[in-house]
Design a protein around this motif. Structure first.
Motif, PDB file in Angstrom:
ATOM      1  N   ASP A  49      17.674   4.565  34.856  1.00 52.76           N
ATOM      2  CA  ASP A  49      18.582   3.550  34.497  1.00 52.76           C
ATOM      3  C   ASP A  49      17.699   2.519  34.372  1.00 52.76           C
ATOM      4  OD1 ASP A  49      20.265   1.231  34.159  1.00 52.76           O
ATOM      5  OD2 ASP A  49      21.304   1.502  36.345  1.00 52.76           O
ATOM      6  N   TYR A  50      17.426   1.990  33.148  1.00 52.15           N
ATOM      7  CA  TYR A  50      16.391   1.071  32.558  1.00 52.15           C
ATOM      8  C   TYR A  50      16.952  -0.558  33.447  1.00 52.15           C
ATOM      9  CZ  TYR A  50      19.885  -0.721  29.014  1.00 52.15           C
ATOM     10  OH  TYR A  50      20.987  -1.086  28.385  1.00 52.15           O
ATOM     11  N   GLU A  51      18.117  -0.579  33.962  1.00 58.30           N
ATOM     12  CA  GLU A  51      18.483  -1.833  34.503  1.00 58.30           C
ATOM     13  C   GLU A  51      17.915  -2.011  35.895  1.00 58.30           C
ATOM     14  OE1 GLU A  51      22.535  -1.734  33.771  1.00 58.30           O
ATOM     15  OE2 GLU A  51      22.432  -3.406  32.115  1.00 58.30           O
ATOM     16  N   ALA A  86      17.793   6.855  25.231  1.00 59.63           N
ATOM     17  CA  ALA A  86      18.233   8.239  25.015  1.00 59.63           C
ATOM     18  C   ALA A  86      19.763   8.320  24.595  1.00 59.63           C
ATOM     19  CB  ALA A  86      18.037   9.087  26.476  1.00 59.63           C
ATOM     20  N   SER A  87      20.528   7.277  24.815  1.00 57.54           N
ATOM     21  CA  SER A  87      22.050   7.284  24.622  1.00 57.54           C
ATOM     22  C   SER A  87      22.459   6.992  23.034  1.00 57.54           C
ATOM     23  CB  SER A  87      22.821   6.841  25.453  1.00 57.54           C
ATOM     24  OG  SER A  87      22.542   5.366  25.693  1.00 57.54           O
ATOM     25  N   GLY A  88      21.422   6.507  22.345  1.00 55.91           N
ATOM     26  CA  GLY A  88      21.705   6.214  20.895  1.00 55.91           C
ATOM     27  C   GLY A  88      21.817   7.319  19.929  1.00 55.91           C
ATOM     28  N   GLY A  89      21.873   6.883  18.623  1.00 57.95           N
ATOM     29  CA  GLY A  89      21.969   7.652  17.557  1.00 57.95           C
ATOM     30  C   GLY A  89      20.879   8.596  17.680  1.00 57.95           C
ATOM     31  N   VAL A  90      19.493   8.227  17.666  1.00 51.94           N
ATOM     32  CA  VAL A  90      18.194   8.931  17.875  1.00 51.94           C
ATOM     33  C   VAL A  90      18.039   9.533  18.974  1.00 51.94           C
ATOM     34  CG1 VAL A  90      15.630   8.921  17.163  1.00 51.94           C
ATOM     35  CG2 VAL A  90      17.241   7.487  15.819  1.00 51.94           C
ATOM     36  N   CYS A 113      18.189   5.280  30.142  1.00 51.27           N
ATOM     37  CA  CYS A 113      19.330   4.699  29.418  1.00 51.27           C
ATOM     38  C   CYS A 113      20.259   3.824  30.752  1.00 51.27           C
ATOM     39  CB  CYS A 113      20.399   5.859  28.922  1.00 51.27           C
ATOM     40  SG  CYS A 113      21.052   6.799  30.091  1.00 51.27           S
ATOM     41  N   SER A 114      21.592   3.278  30.211  1.00 53.72           N
ATOM     42  CA  SER A 114      22.233   2.641  31.083  1.00 53.72           C
ATOM     43  C   SER A 114      22.766   3.604  32.363  1.00 53.72           C
ATOM     44  CB  SER A 114      23.061   1.651  30.664  1.00 53.72           C
ATOM     45  OG  SER A 114      24.055   2.176  29.965  1.00 53.72           O
ATOM     46  N   ALA A 115      23.119   3.210  33.255  1.00 54.75           N
ATOM     47  CA  ALA A 115      24.046   4.118  34.125  1.00 54.75           C
ATOM     48  C   ALA A 115      25.325   4.694  33.725  1.00 54.75           C
ATOM     49  CB  ALA A 115      24.450   3.436  35.575  1.00 54.75           C
ATOM     50  N   GLY A 167      23.661  -2.960  19.895  1.00 59.45           N
ATOM     51  CA  GLY A 167      22.699  -2.213  20.365  1.00 59.45           C
ATOM     52  C   GLY A 167      22.974  -1.509  21.610  1.00 59.45           C
ATOM     53  N   HIS A 168      24.575  -1.123  21.605  1.00 57.91           N
ATOM     54  CA  HIS A 168      25.104  -0.347  22.799  1.00 57.91           C
ATOM     55  C   HIS A 168      25.656   0.765  22.272  1.00 57.91           C
ATOM     56  CE1 HIS A 168      22.794  -2.708  25.881  1.00 57.91           C
ATOM     57  NE2 HIS A 168      23.321  -3.517  25.150  1.00 57.91           N
ATOM     58  N   ALA A 169      25.510   1.273  21.171  1.00 57.60           N
ATOM     59  CA  ALA A 169      26.253   2.356  20.799  1.00 57.60           C
ATOM     60  C   ALA A 169      26.111   3.863  21.463  1.00 57.60           C
ATOM     61  CB  ALA A 169      26.034   2.744  19.229  1.00 57.60           C
ATOM     62  N   ARG A 170      27.139   4.530  21.656  1.00 54.40           N
ATOM     63  CA  ARG A 170      26.824   5.576  22.472  1.00 54.40           C
ATOM     64  C   ARG A 170      26.728   6.944  21.647  1.00 54.40           C
ATOM     65  NH1 ARG A 170      30.239   8.973  26.107  1.00 54.40           N
ATOM     66  NH2 ARG A 170      29.094   9.011  28.037  1.00 54.40           N
ATOM     67  N   ILE A 181       3.363   6.346  15.301  1.00 57.00           N
ATOM     68  CA  ILE A 181       4.539   5.822  14.601  1.00 57.00           C
ATOM     69  C   ILE A 181       5.666   6.784  13.915  1.00 57.00           C
ATOM     70  CG2 ILE A 181       5.546   3.756  12.917  1.00 57.00           C
ATOM     71  CD1 ILE A 181       3.102   2.484  13.690  1.00 57.00           C
ATOM     72  N   VAL A 182       6.786   6.932  14.040  1.00 55.28           N
ATOM     73  CA  VAL A 182       7.345   8.037  13.318  1.00 55.28           C
ATOM     74  C   VAL A 182       8.148   7.161  12.095  1.00 55.28           C
ATOM     75  CG1 VAL A 182       9.339   7.750  14.863  1.00 55.28           C
ATOM     76  CG2 VAL A 182       9.264   9.861  13.366  1.00 55.28           C
ATOM     77  N   LEU A 183       7.869   7.609  10.895  1.00 57.25           N
ATOM     78  CA  LEU A 183       8.655   7.163   9.773  1.00 57.25           C
ATOM     79  C   LEU A 183       9.063   8.403   9.084  1.00 57.25           C
ATOM     80  CD1 LEU A 183       5.821   5.032   8.463  1.00 57.25           C
ATOM     81  CD2 LEU A 183       7.911   4.105   9.713  1.00 57.25           C
TER      82      LEU A 183
HETATM   83  N1  LIG Z   1      10.876   4.592  12.132  1.00 58.27           N
HETATM   84  C1  LIG Z   1      12.126   5.356  11.729  1.00 58.27           C
HETATM   85  O1  LIG Z   1      11.790   6.169  10.821  1.00 58.27           O
HETATM   86  C2  LIG Z   1      13.438   5.202  12.428  1.00 58.27           C
HETATM   87  C3  LIG Z   1      14.229   6.277  12.106  1.00 58.27           C
HETATM   88  C4  LIG Z   1      15.640   5.998  12.707  1.00 58.27           C
HETATM   89  C5  LIG Z   1      15.664   4.698  13.682  1.00 58.27           C
HETATM   90  N2  LIG Z   1      14.657   4.038  13.809  1.00 58.27           N
HETATM   91  C6  LIG Z   1      14.795   2.711  14.762  1.00 58.27           C
HETATM   92  O2  LIG Z   1      14.936   2.992  15.701  1.00 58.27           O
HETATM   93  C7  LIG Z   1      15.802   2.386  16.618  1.00 58.27           C
HETATM   94  C8  LIG Z   1      17.137   3.152  17.277  1.00 58.27           C
HETATM   95  O3  LIG Z   1      17.755   3.697  16.549  1.00 58.27           O
HETATM   96  P1  LIG Z   1      19.122   4.476  16.956  1.00 58.27           P
HETATM   97  O4  LIG Z   1      19.996   4.758  15.673  1.00 58.27           O
HETATM   98  O5  LIG Z   1      18.824   5.308  18.053  1.00 58.27           O
HETATM   99  O6  LIG Z   1      19.991   2.899  17.602  1.00 58.27           O
HETATM  100  P2  LIG Z   1      21.243   2.792  18.167  1.00 58.27           P
HETATM  101  O7  LIG Z   1      22.157   4.042  18.254  1.00 58.27           O
HETATM  102  O8  LIG Z   1      21.631   1.254  17.951  1.00 58.27           O
HETATM  103  O9  LIG Z   1      20.651   2.690  19.812  1.00 58.27           O
HETATM  104  C9  LIG Z   1      21.630   2.210  20.728  1.00 58.27           C
HETATM  105  C10 LIG Z   1      21.415   2.594  22.053  1.00 58.27           C
HETATM  106  O10 LIG Z   1      20.131   1.990  22.756  1.00 58.27           O
HETATM  107  C11 LIG Z   1      20.242   2.226  23.970  1.00 58.27           C
HETATM  108  N3  LIG Z   1      19.376   0.815  24.574  1.00 58.27           N
HETATM  109  C12 LIG Z   1      19.779  -0.555  24.343  1.00 58.27           C
HETATM  110  N4  LIG Z   1      19.028  -1.177  25.176  1.00 58.27           N
HETATM  111  C13 LIG Z   1      17.887  -0.477  25.720  1.00 58.27           C
HETATM  112  C14 LIG Z   1      16.946  -0.357  26.748  1.00 58.27           C
HETATM  113  N5  LIG Z   1      16.472  -1.701  27.020  1.00 58.27           N
HETATM  114  N6  LIG Z   1      16.367   0.645  27.216  1.00 58.27           N
HETATM  115  C15 LIG Z   1      16.951   1.698  27.016  1.00 58.27           C
HETATM  116  N7  LIG Z   1      17.821   2.159  26.110  1.00 58.27           N
HETATM  117  C16 LIG Z   1      18.332   0.944  25.429  1.00 58.27           C
HETATM  118  C17 LIG Z   1      21.627   1.802  24.209  1.00 58.27           C
HETATM  119  O11 LIG Z   1      21.871   2.315  25.403  1.00 58.27           O
HETATM  120  P3  LIG Z   1      22.852   1.791  26.785  1.00 58.27           P
HETATM  121  O12 LIG Z   1      24.114   1.370  25.960  1.00 58.27           O
HETATM  122  O13 LIG Z   1      23.133   2.476  27.511  1.00 58.27           O
HETATM  123  O14 LIG Z   1      22.319   0.239  26.861  1.00 58.27           O
HETATM  124  C18 LIG Z   1      22.283   2.622  23.089  1.00 58.27           C
HETATM  125  O15 LIG Z   1      22.764   3.977  23.754  1.00 58.27           O
HETATM  126  C19 LIG Z   1      16.454   1.340  15.713  1.00 58.27           C
HETATM  127  O16 LIG Z   1      15.314   0.097  15.651  1.00 58.27           O
HETATM  128  C20 LIG Z   1      15.947   1.781  14.410  1.00 58.27           C
HETATM  129  O17 LIG Z   1      15.549   0.800  13.346  1.00 58.27           O
HETATM  130  C21 LIG Z   1      13.328   4.082  13.066  1.00 58.27           C
END
Ligand SMILES: NC(=O)c1ccc[n+]([C@@H]2O[C@H](COP(=O)([O-])OP(=O)(O)OC[C@H]3O[C@@H](n4cnc5c(N)ncnc54)[C@H](OP(=O)(O)O)[C@@H]3O)[C@@H](O)[C@H]2O)c1
Length: 332
Positions: A212-214, A171-175, A194-196, A320-323, A275-277
């Motif tokens: 908290d997934y950990e 929940a805390s990443g880009g999407v 997400c992480s704590a 893998g930990h962008a906020r 699957i979302v594309l």
């Molecule tokens: N199919 C499609 O059309 C499509 C479109 C967009 C994206 N995607 C895919 O979707 C994925 C995510 O994209 P994104 O842009 O959101 O990536 P992102 O911004 O790099 O995601 C990073 C986030 O993932 C969290 N995270 C890492 N390990 C985790 C775990 N085990 N459990 C829960 N959260 C965890 C991190 O949180 P913490 O720092 O708290 O760990 C961080 O906030 C990628 O693989 C991308 O290729 C697919």
């Protein structure tokens, strides 16, 4: 620099972040229904480094020289003779298609259908963070909730309002930061995984519960959800099935063979795997523009790098930990 040239980040093969090099290349041209954008900022997405590493070879093998980047925000500097909706000087944001890419550059050319006017209250950096991630989240949450209603129309026939429960894993990443907001806007009760360290952030975005997934495995939790959106792509439909309500939908961003099989196998079933594309859409970006302007949506920026530091931006994202989102700023 000559008028027909521009600075761009170019890859000429697969590999680590160092294959991202700054070069002077031909400036693209706007023809037909295409628009030429002077790029002020470009979004960085995991798909960019997955193509760079060679994980998505059918996409990247098509061009020996490739300019990465699917998201841009900037100013229109030329339009093709069939463009009707935009003019020179418009501030726009857009999602480029997967085959050509082209966002990490001073100029990018995009089909009119994938462009929208930028939200007035966002900077170029913020606007460049939006298209691919927000469209993925919006399309995934919208389609999954529609499917839930289609699968269980009787739940609405009672005349009682059913509060949908949506879980966002990652929940805390880009999407994820957009997915939490769209699920909340759609009226659902949102659980964020997400992480704590990011619990406060996702709470501000609208999550009612945070896992908290950990510490805990959401798939073994006693709660049941209408939608499980696995943004991280690390949990299968099989693992999540028990945590879905009877007409629930699991949706993943990961288009691997296992998930395609689950999608096919669950066609006749009550609980579905999807699957979302993500699809580019200027029309949907225009709807998002309105949500930003009335304050219903926010952009969370992790970091902004100068264009020339695209390699550093990728290395950071690949942890893998962008906020929220990582963005490249194009200085002139
Ligand atoms: N199919 C499609 O059309 C499509 C479109 C967009 C994206 N995607 C895919 O979707 C994925 C995510 O994209 P994104 O842009 O959101 O990536 P992102 O911004 O790099 O995601 C990073 C986030 O993932 C969290 N995270 C890492 N390990 C985790 C775990 N085990 N459990 C829960 N959260 C965890 C991190 O949180 P913490 O720092 O708290 O760990 C961080 O906030 C990628 O693989 C991308 O290729 C697919």
């Amino acid at each position: 620099m000559p008028y027909d040239k521009m600075r761009a980040i170019v890859t000429r093969g697969h590999g680590g972040p160092k294959v991202l090099r700054t070069e002077e290349i031909e400036r693209p041209k706007a023809r037909g229904r295409k628009i030429l954008i002077e790029v002020r900022a470009a979004g960085v997405n995991p798909v960019d480094w997955r193509i760079r590493r060679g994980e998505l070879r059918p996409l990247s093998a098509l061009a020996p020289r490739r300019v990465p980047g699917r998201d841009v925000a900037g100013v229109v500097v030329a339009v093709g003779d069939e463009v009707r909706g935009f003019e020179v000087g418009d501030r726009v944001f857009a999602m480029l298609d997967g085959i050509s890419g082209g966002g990490y550059a001073e100029y990018a050319v995009v089909g009119e259908d994938a462009v929208a006017l930028m939200p007035r209250n966002l900077s170029f950096e913020e606007a460049a963070a939006v298209p691919l991630a927000a469209l993925t989240a919006a399309q995934a949450i919208r389609d999954a909730l529609r499917e839930v209603v289609r699968n269980a129309p009787h739940a609405c026939d009672t005349g009682q309002l059913v509060r949908r429960k949506v879980l966002v894993n990652g929940a805390s990443g880009g999407v994820g930061t957009f997915a939490v907001q769209f699920a909340k806007i759609s009226g659902a009760e949102v659980t964020a995984v997400c992480s704590a360290a990011n619990a406060g952030l996702v709470g501000e975005l609208g999550a009612y519960h945070v896992i908290d997934y950990e510490e805990e495995d959401f798939a073994r939790y006693e709660e049941r959800y209408d939608v499980i959106f696995d943004v991280v792509g690390n949990r299968s439909f099989g693992a999540c099935k028990g945590a879905l309500r009877s007409a629930g939908v699991y949706v993943t961003t990961e288009p691997g063979p296992r998930n395609f099989l689950s999608q096919l196998a669950t066609m006749p079933a009550h609980k579905k795997a999807r699957i979302v594309l993500v699809k580019p859409s200027g029309e949907e970006l225009s709807l998002l523009k309105q949500l930003f302007e009335v304050g219903r949506l926010r952009v969370i920026l992790d970091s902004v790098y100068p264009l020339e530091e695209a390699a550093e931006a990728h290395a950071h994202g690949e942890t893998g930990h962008a906020r929220g989102k990582i963005v490249l700023r194009v200085d002139r």
